[in-house]
Design an enzyme around this catalytic site. Structure first.
Site, mmCIF file in Angstrom:
data_model
loop_
_atom_site.group_PDB
_atom_site.id
_atom_site.type_symbol
_atom_site.label_atom_id
_atom_site.label_comp_id
_atom_site.label_asym_id
_atom_site.label_seq_id
_atom_site.Cartn_x
_atom_site.Cartn_y
_atom_site.Cartn_z
ATOM 1 N N ASP A 232 0.564 -1.200 0.051
ATOM 2 C CA ASP A 232 -0.309 -0.103 0.150
ATOM 3 C C ASP A 232 0.757 1.339 -0.055
ATOM 4 O O ASP A 232 1.949 1.294 0.521
ATOM 5 C CB ASP A 232 -0.808 0.116 1.224
ATOM 6 N N GLU A 260 0.817 -0.595 -4.605
ATOM 7 C CA GLU A 260 0.570 0.255 -5.343
ATOM 8 C C GLU A 260 1.313 1.720 -5.076
ATOM 9 O O GLU A 260 1.802 2.248 -4.598
ATOM 10 C CB GLU A 260 -1.464 1.191 -4.579
#
Ligand code: CA
Length: 484
Positions: A232, A260
């Site tokens: 993340d 991401e």
């Protein structure tokens, strides 16, 4: 037999605790595997600051997978640790690889506050101090009393963080950089320096932090037996730490990963990939925005250029392609929801191509009831199955028109009756004469989606004229195939 991989993001933002996600995915594992899902990304499994209602990104205690009474609950939004481990077991039993969502940038929901010296930073240029160092009260003490030192006795305090966004004694919001700390340099350059995102920002230059997170990663892999990580918010974490972390984890288990890095600028993504030695594939954010724009352009998007300036075009082996995710949903920070009419076209563009690892979104498959978005259901299932059964062999592109584009997959010998023609239009319907190759010559084709009812005959040389309706996609496959 080597089948095409398909990743599925198995959650959306607005799920409710009552949906008991860990149990749902365990029950559905067999079905998902049967239609062609080979990999599943599960949401963050540890306790967040919001307890039972936390989506998982407000990470509080990375060692609490729904096992300890903390933040008002034992289980997380998705269930208990036992249910999580059971879901992974069920997915493995059905040959599905499991991705764990790893949130390392920040911590939220501290147990206690403490007095810290900090300078305030300018919001849109975090390289500029707007105050001299002053005393603030920061929420930076994490001792996890509810866990009582099980798995780790590491206690967090301000020295493990770079800064925070809230001064309790002054009741003031801002970006506070702790005295003696500096923002990490190898991070995104937005706002001058985008190290700081939210909560208490973890200091990856502190060796105690690095040791503890590596220890945790080993514990996580050994406890859960996951096969891959979805990392993340990596644009807010120094790239060197992430590359080292993945390198270390791969000594424990040869895990896959995808990160991401939310930036639509292709060069920025490629720069990150280079800095992390091509060890961390990224979600293809530029492609998502192309799909979003095409879906909101009333048929005026130049479809021949749909893959221009995308990661999947430039670095296909390091691209995870997707249509939407939990952050692009209505009401979310990165709202850029691909319009419903375009969804089948978008999924054909990611699922039926040779390049990239496609990721199917739960909110498309099952719908988003909170925003009245209907499930694509059967429509999406067909495209997933089309990848599993037919999307093999060489790929011949007919990207030669601003509305109607198409490609041929010639099929291979490994997969009986494989091969296909995909044709789609964001404007009026249309047709193209295409050559499907020798293997599929002298055959009748039909539209697997059912959008076009007529059949197409391909002559001895492999030539046929294929159609699609306006604003629609057709997937032409051999008529009498073993799957029909
Ligand atoms: Ca950070």
């Amino acid at each position: 037999m080597k089948e095409n991989r398909i990743l599925m993001q198995y959650f959306e933002w607005y799920l409710k605790p009552e949906s008991k996600l860990w149990n749902k995915v365990a029950i559905n594992a067999k079905y998902l595997s049967a239609i062609g899902i080979t990999d599943i990304w599960l949401p963050p499994a540890y306790k967040g600051a919001g307890g039972k209602y936390d989506v998982g990104y407000s990470a509080y205690d990375l060692y609490d997978l729904g096992e300890f009474y903390q933040k008002g609950t034992i289980g997380t939004k998705y269930g208990t640790k036992e249910e999580y481990l059971n879901a992974i077991k069920e997915l493995h039993a059905n040959n599905i690889k499991v991705y764990a969502d790893i949130v390392l940038n920040h911590k939220i929901g501290a147990d206690e506050s403490e007095t810290v010296y900090a300078s305030e930073e300018q919001q849109n240029n975090r390289n500029v101090d707007t105050s001299l160092p002053k005393k603030i009260t920061a929420w930076t003490v994490y001792n996890f009393k509810g866990r009582n030192n099980k798995y780790s006795d590491f206690k967090w305090n301000y020295s493990h963080f770079n800064g925070t966004d809230w001064d309790e004694s002054g009741r003031k919001n801002g970006i506070f950089r702790f005295s003696g700390k500096h923002w990490d340099q190898n991070v995104d350059k937005e706002n001058g320096n985008f190290d700081y995102l939210m909560g208490a920002d973890i200091d990856f230059n502190n060796p105690e932090v690095v040791e503890e997170i590596n220890k945790w990663g080993k514990w996580y892999i050994e406890t859960t037996n996951v096969d891959a990580f979805r990392l993340d918010a990596v644009k807010h974490i120094k790239s060197g730490f992430m590359a080292d972390f993945i390198h270390n984890m791969r000594k424990i288990k040869p895990i896959d990963c995808v990160a991401e890095y939310w930036n639509r600028d292709l060069k920025t993504l490629e720069n990150y990939i280079t800095k992390t030695n091509s060890s961390i594939p990224l979600f293809d954010v530029p492609l998502h925005y192309n799909l979003y724009q095409a879906s909101t352009s009333n048929g005026n998007y130049d479809m021949a250029r749909i893959f221009d300036y995308t990661l999947v075009k430039d670095m296909p082996s390091l691209a995870v392609t997707f249509v939407d995710n939990h952050d692009t949903e209505p009401g979310q920070a990165l709202f850029s929801w691909v319009q419903e009419w375009f969804k089948p076209l978008a999924y054909a563009l990611i699922l039926l191509r040779k390049e990239g690892l496609p990721c199917v979104f739960y909110g498309d498959f099952y719908g988003v009831p909170a925003h009245n978005i209907k499930p694509m259901g059967e429509k999406l299932e067909k495209i997933i199955k089309a990848r599993k059964y037919f999307a093999y062999g060489d790929q011949i592109d007919y990207f030669n028109h601003h509305d109607v584009i198409a490609w041929v997959r010639t099929g291979d010998n490994e997969h009986i009756d494989s091969g296909m023609v995909v044709i789609l239009s964001d404007g009026p319907g249309g047709s193209k004469m295409m050559n499907v190759g020798k293997k599929l010559a002298n055959t009748v084709f039909y539209d697997y989606t059912g959008n076009v009812q007529e059949t197409v005959y391909v002559d001895q040389d492999g030539n046929g004229i294929f159609y699609c309706n306006g604003g629609s996609v057709s997937i032409w496959v051999k008529k009498e195939n073993i799957y029909s």
